[in-house]
Enzyme design. Structure first.
Site: not given
Length: 527
Positions: A43, A166-168, A365
């Protein structure tokens, strides 16, 4: 296709920025961040910020040098550690940031002779450009972020910042907090922006009578029983979703396998936050209740339109109640992302980063997930959508589902391995219909590196949903960001129209039913 070049420019002065203190470098990615690097859940976040003026790349580069690249996650690349005793691990490694590799500016002249920019409207060009970003993977040999500067005048802005992250690196709450730490109030270039905080009710003080104590005890027992029951039911539904329970196949449902890898289409619509607050105040609800009700109504109207398109003598779309073309029963669920941080509101990232490694609950996150059933129907009273949404959200507030899913994302990889964990969460997403999120933004106009911001429109891609709806507040506005798989939903602007129309109809219904209620609601009351 328009050519792409890197931004160049010398550093220039500006307001003093937040002093980001570097945390430990070389640390392993969190389990949730590692999940976002799996092929099935790879994601990325797309955040579009409209500027009220043309963007000066030199000012932006100078600002990034003072702020963003001093953040550890934006100056570290992801590396694979194959020497761990339990196999492949991912970790962050400090690296030098070459801003020219991360700042991208498309040229808008017709040097390549294809005439693309001149054969489409500016808004269509921007939508096509951003859509193409979702088809290219991130370069993992450098920090996982990009900034695209589009000096294109669109319907809502003079130019655009387009961040691809980037979602990380972090979730929506941490990234919007970082944005606020990098920005300044337009009214005061030396002041950090502020966000609304929850209005905590004062605790009652004094002596509690025996009868009051008994009633409190009864209420506590009932609350515990309700919490346990709701949690058990929700956990069983999650397990059933992983094993066999799928949403009904509708015109907005992605492929059953969830393996669609088409580039996403991103569109947005800006509505009045004052209208939402007025409805919320009159109905004695939260903003989330209203937004969920608007979503349920808008999707119902859109699906009714789609199911009725092939029928003869279709009635013209109007504000009045239409003939229903919907099936009698539709199972349609939304996955709602929940901020799991224990603090109220979004923290000031400038202060948070100063804590360094002690900022346990700040960056990263910290999100849970809960499944929300949506009732798809054309209702005689538009306020019924709001009552339904409130009842659903009130029940979910008395459930540990998001907490357990958050814990599961951290424990399951250690027990079953990363591949099995990815399969579990992929099943949950592919067997539901859409993703839903609401992030609180600044309450006053902000400037990013000297550029006043007109709106903020975040979204995400890489997960199996064919439809994602994000709500982002900013000043007195609410931006509805819609990301779709164009092969499933080819007309996302129509869906935005239905969402906007649903809010307008609800506002009119509230005005008629509660004529003495008004939009004069303080910011502390909107959460």
């Amino acid at each position: 296709m328009a050519a792409v070049t890197a931004a160049n420019g010398k550093s220039s002065g500006g307001a003093k920025s937040a002093d980001f203190t570097a945390v430990e470098i070389g640390e392993a990615l969190s389990p949730t961040a590692s999940l976002f690097h799996s092929p099935k859940l790879n994601c990325c976040i797309i955040a579009v910020l409209g500027s009220k003026t043309a963007i000066d790349p030199a000012l932006v580069k100078s600002g990034l040098e003072r702020t963003l690249i001093r953040h550890p996650r934006f100056s570290s690349r992801m590396v694979v550690d194959d020497h761990g005793c339990r196999g492949r691990k991912l970790r962050w490694e400090k690296t030098m940031v070459e801003l020219d590799d991360h700042i991208i500016i498309p040229t808008l002249d017709d040097d390549d002779g294809d005439g693309e920019f001149f054969t489409t409207s500016p808004d269509s060009f921007v939508e096509d450009y951003i859509s193409r970003l979702s088809t290219f993977p991130m370069d993992v040999t450098r920090p996982l972020w990009e900034l695209h500067i589009l000096n294109v005048k669109t319907r809502d802005a003079e130019s655009l910042f387009v961040f691809k992250i980037h979602h990380s690196i972090g979730d929506g709450a941490s990234l919007i907090s970082l944005l606020l730490a990098c920005a300044r109030k337009s009214s005061d270039p030396n002041a950090l922006p502020s966000v609304p905080v929850k209005n905590r009710r004062a605790r009652r003080q004094g002596v509690v009578s025996a009868s009051g104590f008994c009633w409190s005890l009864v209420w506590l027992i009932w609350a515990v029983v309700r919490l346990v029951w709701n949690t058990v039911v929700d956990v069983l539904l999650v397990n059933a979703t992983v094993l066999f329970l799928r949403d009904t196949r509708t015109p907005i449902k992605g492929p059953a396998t969830g393996e669609g890898r088409n580039g996403k289409r991103f569109v947005h619509r800006t509505v009045s936050l004052g209208d939402i607050k007025m409805v919320k105040n009159a109905m004695n609800m939260t903003v989330n209740d209203v937004l969920l009700g608007v979503t349920e109504a808008g999707i119902s109207r859109y699906l009714n339109r789609k199911y009725g398109e092939n029928q003869k003598n279709e009635e013209k779309q109007s504000n009045q109640i239409q003939k229903s073309h919907l099936p009698s029963t539709i199972r349609l669920r939304a996955c709602i992302m929940v901020n799991m941080r224990p603090t109220a509101g979004i923290q000031d990232m400038a202060k948070l980063m100063a804590k360094g490694p002690k900022a346990k609950w700040g960056w990263g996150n910290w999100i849970g997930n809960m499944m929300i059933p949506l009732t798809i129907a054309l209702r005689d009273d538009p306020l019924d959508y709001l009552w339904s949404a409130k009842a659903t959200m009130d029940r979910k507030k008395h459930s540990l589902e998001p907490i357990l899913e958050f814990i599961g994302a951290r424990i399951l990889p250690k027990v079953f391995g990363a591949k099995a964990t990815v399969g579990i969460f992929h099943k949950i997403l592919s067997n539901t219909t859409l993703a839903f999120s609401n992030v609180v933004g600044p309450i006053e106009e902000i400037s990013l590196y000297g550029h006043p911001i007109a709106y903020i429109a975040p979204s995400v891609y890489g997960h199996p949903h064919a439809l994602t709806i994000h709500f982002q507040s900013y000043c007195n506005m609410m931006t509805i960001s819609v990301a779709v798989d164009p092969e499933v939903i080819p007309d996302p602007h129509v869906l935005c129209d239905e969402l906007e129309q649903s809010l307008r109809i609800m506002k009119e219904a509230v005005t008629l039913k509660f004529p003495k209620k008004g939009p004069n609601v303080g910011w502390k009351e909107i959460l």
